[in-house]
Design a protein around this motif. Structure first.
Motif, mmCIF file in Angstrom:
data_model
loop_
_atom_site.group_PDB
_atom_site.id
_atom_site.type_symbol
_atom_site.label_atom_id
_atom_site.label_comp_id
_atom_site.label_asym_id
_atom_site.label_seq_id
_atom_site.Cartn_x
_atom_site.Cartn_y
_atom_site.Cartn_z
ATOM 1 N N UNK A 199 -22.084 10.113 -24.585
ATOM 2 C CA UNK A 199 -21.416 8.973 -24.973
ATOM 3 C C UNK A 199 -20.236 8.618 -24.100
ATOM 4 N N UNK A 200 -20.395 7.440 -23.759
ATOM 5 C CA UNK A 200 -19.185 6.833 -22.601
ATOM 6 C C UNK A 200 -18.709 5.349 -23.185
ATOM 7 N N UNK A 201 -17.617 5.233 -22.701
ATOM 8 C CA UNK A 201 -16.887 4.060 -23.000
ATOM 9 C C UNK A 201 -16.388 3.224 -21.961
ATOM 10 N N UNK A 202 -16.491 2.003 -21.885
ATOM 11 C CA UNK A 202 -16.051 1.034 -20.783
ATOM 12 C C UNK A 202 -14.646 0.312 -21.570
ATOM 13 N N UNK A 203 -13.289 0.781 -21.128
ATOM 14 C CA UNK A 203 -12.176 0.085 -21.505
ATOM 15 C C UNK A 203 -11.433 -0.672 -20.138
ATOM 16 N N UNK A 204 -12.202 -0.288 -18.934
ATOM 17 C CA UNK A 204 -11.738 -1.074 -17.859
ATOM 18 C C UNK A 204 -10.196 -1.083 -17.732
ATOM 19 N N UNK A 205 -9.416 0.180 -18.422
ATOM 20 C CA UNK A 205 -8.042 0.366 -18.115
ATOM 21 C C UNK A 205 -7.255 -0.772 -18.959
ATOM 22 N N UNK A 206 -8.045 -1.516 -19.755
ATOM 23 C CA UNK A 206 -7.393 -2.588 -20.755
ATOM 24 C C UNK A 206 -7.313 -2.255 -22.091
ATOM 25 N N UNK A 207 -7.952 -0.940 -22.511
ATOM 26 C CA UNK A 207 -8.160 -0.560 -23.687
ATOM 27 C C UNK A 207 -8.186 0.925 -23.842
ATOM 28 N N UNK A 259 -13.279 -5.229 -31.979
ATOM 29 C CA UNK A 259 -12.621 -4.203 -31.618
ATOM 30 C C UNK A 259 -13.422 -3.602 -30.551
ATOM 31 N N UNK A 260 -14.727 -3.224 -30.686
ATOM 32 C CA UNK A 260 -15.410 -2.877 -29.644
ATOM 33 C C UNK A 260 -17.100 -3.036 -29.827
ATOM 34 N N UNK A 281 -11.910 -8.094 -22.037
ATOM 35 C CA UNK A 281 -12.276 -9.318 -21.214
ATOM 36 C C UNK A 281 -13.698 -9.406 -21.204
ATOM 37 N N UNK A 282 -14.273 -8.443 -21.905
ATOM 38 C CA UNK A 282 -15.801 -8.472 -21.922
ATOM 39 C C UNK A 282 -16.321 -8.650 -23.308
ATOM 40 N N UNK A 283 -15.213 -9.146 -24.079
ATOM 41 C CA UNK A 283 -15.679 -9.278 -25.674
ATOM 42 C C UNK A 283 -15.343 -10.956 -26.097
ATOM 43 N N UNK A 284 -14.836 -11.466 -25.331
ATOM 44 C CA UNK A 284 -14.498 -12.671 -25.793
ATOM 45 C C UNK A 284 -15.274 -13.703 -26.312
ATOM 46 N N UNK A 285 -16.638 -13.300 -25.790
ATOM 47 C CA UNK A 285 -17.476 -14.314 -26.085
ATOM 48 C C UNK A 285 -18.252 -14.181 -27.454
ATOM 49 N N UNK A 286 -17.855 -12.863 -27.929
ATOM 50 C CA UNK A 286 -18.248 -12.654 -29.391
ATOM 51 C C UNK A 286 -17.532 -12.918 -30.372
#
Length: 307
Positions: A199-207, A259-260, A281-286
């Motif tokens: 299990x891996x998460x991508x927060x980009x240092x922003x979450x 949220x994610x 930054x990767x979720x705004x289109x949702x």
């Protein structure tokens, strides 16, 4: 048919090409828009709008990818593609193949390729373009494109993702997974996970994100079985969705803000990988995105109160 009508008819294909090359919804949409501007400014009417537009969006995407590579090398933590809820390009005869080609696993594998290799691979292997059109798109000879494809296939073969053939089987397994997670059923989760699941998460240092990958059925089951009941206590909901052609879910706060996302790789009746994208930054289109740090603080407070 007018130029605008031809472009709009081909827009789904153009976006699908750009997204597979770039792994970013926002960058793919920008590439399509730039393609329209170049088409609209063209002094001559192309013999084939499809060939012209496909070549243009490919060249634009290659240029964007080259600059994006630098940013991705500096990215904080694991980098995942932006989650895609639905691929606008539809081909019922190849629906399963197209879905697998846009999966998180496949897109991460494409990151191994150079921009030219990636473009050639996408055009040939996913969209079955002829080598003449591919050569025109990437500005190389047909012979060079064949060599690029050979190299791309070699890079892709070893790690090519495999999924359960039956999409309904995947959906049912995912439904059981999210139900067990909602119930905090650690044993039920463990039974659905492969022994070496990651299990891996991508927060980009922003979450908030995990310090590293969580590995092993016991560890992943315990974490999810403990965490999600706490999220439910503060109003977070889980909305099962197909994401990047694979089973997944969108998680929202009590106000319905994103949220994610979470996607699942399924093989041999078990979940092999769990990937979360929580970088806002990767979720705004949702839709509107929530403050993940604030949610994290609420979760910690809920955990403190439950002790």
């Amino acid at each position: 048919m007018s130029g605008v009508e031809e472009f709009e008819e081909l827009r789904p294909l153009l976006f699908s090409i750009a997204y597979r090359i770039l792994g970013s919804v926002a960058e793919a949409e920008d590439a399509v828009q730039e393609t329209w501007l170049r088409y609209d400014r063209s002094a001559t009417v192309p013999e084939s709008a499809k060939a012209f537009l496909s070549a243009t969006v490919t060249r634009v995407s290659i240029d964007v990818l080259r600059s994006a590579r630098v940013r991705r090398e500096e990215y904080v933590g694991p980098w995942f593609p932006e989650p895609l809820l639905s691929d606008p390009y539809e081909d019922p005869a190849r629906a399963a193949e197209l879905a697998d080609s846009v999966s998180m696993a496949a897109l991460l594998l494409l990151e191994r390729l150079s921009p030219l290799e990636r473009a050639v691979f996408v055009l040939r292997e996913v969209f079955a373009f002829g080598f003449g059109d591919i050569a025109a798109a990437v500005g190389r000879s047909e012979a060079a494109c064949r060599q690029l494809l050979v190299r791309a296939r070699r890079h892709m073969t070893d790690g090519r993702p495999r999924f359960a053939a039956d999409r309904e089987e995947r959906r049912k397994l995912a439904a059981r997974f999210f139900e067990a997670m909602a119930d905090g059923d650690v044993g039920g989760l463990r039974n659905l996970l492969a022994a070496d699941v990651q299990m891996v998460g991508d927060g980009g240092g922003k979450a908030p994100q995990f310090a590293g990958a969580v590995v092993g059925a016991d560890n992943v089951a315990r974490l999810l079985g403990t965490l999600f009941p706490l999220l439910r206590r503060i109003g977070v909901t889980c909305e099962p969705r197909e994401i990047n052609g694979q089973p997944g879910a969108v998680f929202r706060d009590r106000d319905g803000k994103v949220l994610h996302t979470m996607t699942l790789d399924v093989l041999d009746g078990r979940i092999q990988a769990v990937r979360s994208v929580i970088n806002p930054d990767k979720l705004g289109h949702l839709g509107p995105v929530t403050d993940a740090w604030a949610v994290d603080r609420e979760v910690k407070e809920a955990r403190r109160q439950s002790i």
